[in-house]
Scaffold this active site. Sequence first.
Site, short mmCIF file in Angstrom:
data_model
loop_
_atom_site.label_atom_id
_atom_site.label_comp_id
_atom_site.label_asym_id
_atom_site.label_seq_id
_atom_site.Cartn_x
_atom_site.Cartn_y
_atom_site.Cartn_z
N ALA A 112 1.30 -1.36 -0.35
CA ALA A 112 0.11 0.03 0.07
C ALA A 112 0.45 1.51 0.17
O ALA A 112 2.39 1.15 0.28
CB ALA A 112 -0.36 0.00 1.36
N LYS A 113 0.76 2.54 -0.27
CA LYS A 113 0.88 3.59 0.04
C LYS A 113 0.15 4.77 0.52
O LYS A 113 -1.03 4.46 -0.16
CB LYS A 113 1.59 3.76 -1.83
CG LYS A 113 2.76 4.86 -1.10
CD LYS A 113 3.84 4.53 -0.43
CE LYS A 113 5.39 4.18 -0.16
NZ LYS A 113 6.70 4.46 0.26
N GLY A 114 0.65 6.06 0.93
CA GLY A 114 -0.60 6.60 1.42
C GLY A 114 0.88 8.85 1.10
O GLY A 114 1.43 8.28 0.55
#
Length: 424
Positions: A112-114
């Site tokens: 994931a990444k934000g």
Amino acid sequence: MPHQEMTTESAANPFETAKQQVDIVADLIGIDPGVREVLKHPKRELTVNFPVRMDDGTYRVFTGYRVQYNMARGPCKGGIRYHPNVTLDEVRALAAWMTWKCAVVNIPYGGAKGGVIVDPKKLSHGENERLTRRYASEIAPIIGPEMDIPAPDVYTDSQTMAWIMDTYSAVKGYSVPGVVTGKPISLGGSEGRGEATGRGCAYVIREAAPHAGIKVKGATVSVQGFGNAGSVAAKLLYDEQGAKIVAASDTKGGIWNAAGMNPHAIEAHKQKTGSVVGFPGAKQVGNDEILEAKVDILVPAALENQITGRNADKIQAKLVAEAANGPTLPAADTILYQKKVTVLPDVLANAGGVTVSYFEWAQDIQGFFWPLEEVNKRLEHVMVQSYADVHKVAQERHVHNRTAAYAVAIQRVADAMKMRGIYP
Ligand code: NAD
């Protein structure tokens, strides 16, 4: 040839690059067309627009993202980036690369990444805290120790993680340390996390050196970017493996001493003066001389896009270990492969960081903490095995290590998806 296109970052739309990489590797290893299509799409994307009260009493609306790319192998893992240039496509690409990185080192995570579109250097401490807490509460419905575990990335740090952990815990009504990693030790952070990236990099250099025709004892090393990752790798190569650090750099410039330099002394000098430049006995050099130095081992540990089609032919190192993310462009990969330069790709060479993040999470959810020796022993085991897995595929398929690492990773994710099947 598959190896011609592989990199993790390029000047083009990064998500287009990430999808091309899946296609190249899927062709190479023969992935089912349906599975390939799934691997080219993020599973879940959340966009949040949220208000923050500024110090002068006005409100500003910020936009943030959290992309969960693939969960076939476990909960998602990936950092949160604060930067004015964050885009959804960049976050998607970074989430895809996290999926492959976790799979290369075989930890039970998806990727994931934000990101938040913001220049945090223009915010006060209080504004930064309020922005972080509000962003955390907006993404709270999709994060958690069993779902998605953020970590620091560009312009976020252990303080940011402490605020996210506190905000998430407030929403739940009890402390949830396992919701983020990269926390301060006092809140459930892990021993060894701070130096894990550089340590993991030093381990894979040790493993790869014999295949690259290098004896690390006495080998010459140039480190671009003497920061967290670069300085730790330099110190461990020097202390534990007897390498000779002849060149190092930071944003202010580079230093060179053919006789070798003590990286602990370089670090002390940098702490005192703010830069490696001016280190006693060393001559000052530019960025090109750091990258193109006649050394055995080059460790790019600063920025992306450093080794390009323009300078790859001038690289004289026999081994390039990518402590940084995305330092090598696709055109350069091809040239380096033809020159028989061994490249340890970022998804392998800097995966020590996410590996010890995994250890941090494992310790948090058990409420049982390991001594530093245990963390380092387990990290070594993971890095040694991961290098062996990648090297084997590179040999078998006659591709360079980047393509091999992606092949190992994508095969593992595809296998997990196949075994789980498609619901309903
Ligand atoms: P850092 O800020 O501690 O260090 C970066 C260093 O690079 C600094 O010394 C800076 O002065 C130097 N630098 C910046 N621009 C430069 C330039 N143009 N020329 C020479 N030096 C330059 O950051 P870090 O945490 O060590 O991260 C470095 C790289 O490693 C990044 O690509 C990051 O994504 C990657 N990485 C870090 C971790 C981690 O756990 N720290 C994990 C995975 C990947």
